[in-house]
Enzyme design. Sequence first.
Site: not given
Ligand code: CAA
Ligand code: NAD
Length: 281
Positions: A117, A138, A150, A188
């Site tokens: 991330s 990403h 990304e 991020n």
């Molecule tokens: N896995 C697979 N499909 C999923 C799902 C999941 N975990 N969650 C929801 N869906 C699907 C549903 O089945 C539904 O599909 P259809 O429209 O095809 O029937 C669709 O997504 C919409 O779902 P819902 O109607 O149940 O719920 P919603 O409209 O509230 O959408 C959401 C759910 C898509 C998660 C929405 O709330 C959303 O976009 N949230 C923000 C997500 C976001 O910002 N993600 C980025 C996080 S940051 C990141 O990822 C980077 C990082 O490094 C941390």
């Molecule tokens: P998670 O905690 O759901 O899963 C991580 C998994 O990795 C666990 O099942 C753990 O047992 C496994 N693991 C740890 N060490 C390991 C090893 N040495 N070999 C094999 N498996 C190992 O975490 P996550 O949310 O899936 O995040 C995973 C990666 O993806 C991180 O680098 C995170 O920053 C990135 N990421 C997360 C998100 C998010 O929204 N959660 C979005 C984009 C990217």
Amino acid sequence: MEKIMVIGAGQMGSGIAQVCAEAGYQVTLNDLKPEFVERGLGVITKNLTRQVDKGRITAEQKAEVLARIASSTDLQDAGAVDLIIEAAVENMEVKTKIFAQLDEIAQPHTILASNTSSLPITEIAAATKRPEKVIGMHFMNPVPVMKLVEIIRGLATADEVYQTIEDITKKIGKVPVEVNDFPGFVANRILMPMINEAIYTLYEGVATKESIDEVMKLGMNHPMGPLTLADFIGLDTCLYIMETLYDGFGDPKYRPCPLLRKYVKAGWLGKKSGRGFYVYE
Ligand code: CAA
Ligand code: NAD
């Protein structure tokens, strides 16, 4: 490129394995223990069953996708694939250890990608003797739904490796966006300070968690409020990302909120652990 290995079967790894198998790739899903791989496969099965129920795919297609995913708890399986996408925990030590091992095991042509991330791709690549074949890929959570990937070049990433990853990203139905290797990349660097600020807003008693989320949902049209989103991402991942921004830029504006630290220390990791800012069934 036909065979892909995904390291880590958590929220992200299972989603990545699903979309790769749906696109026709042979996938090996690896984690530390068989039960972790099983849990990831369970999520994939549930997602595909929902697609069948909605009439989007047939039961046969679901079976074909599942048949393309093999389970693994042995890193040696990396020797049989063309691309490895690492999605283990957001920790540099863990990632460099995995990449150093993969470099020994994988064939010379194999590309090593990380779904990190926020961690520097250049530093991850330096743990290998093939930095030209290391790249950031990403994905966003939930992977089956979110379109963006990304793509991050390390300092040494070869042009043809970038091109291959861009092509694969399109083949699995995602939209690639190229960004440079800076802490937090683009997604991020912008998202996580907003989430951290929402946590400070709660910490300082400005409003309740529900009110903070409601303001951002109704006021900004965000699909989830920032505290719900933090729980969804995982509070451990949010903290690791803030620490990477804080260390990487050396700027106090990225200091992680003490409340975020406290929750992670308590094991309140959000949705995946059953409790974060909210409680989950
Ligand atoms: N896995 C697979 N499909 C999923 C799902 C999941 N975990 N969650 C929801 N869906 C699907 C549903 O089945 C539904 O599909 P259809 O429209 O095809 O029937 C669709 O997504 C919409 O779902 P819902 O109607 O149940 O719920 P919603 O409209 O509230 O959408 C959401 C759910 C898509 C998660 C929405 O709330 C959303 O976009 N949230 C923000 C997500 C976001 O910002 N993600 C980025 C996080 S940051 C990141 O990822 C980077 C990082 O490094 C941390
Ligand atoms: P998670 O905690 O759901 O899963 C991580 C998994 O990795 C666990 O099942 C753990 O047992 C496994 N693991 C740890 N060490 C390991 C090893 N040495 N070999 C094999 N498996 C190992 O975490 P996550 O949310 O899936 O995040 C995973 C990666 O993806 C991180 O680098 C995170 O920053 C990135 N990421 C997360 C998100 C998010 O929204 N959660 C979005 C984009 C990217």
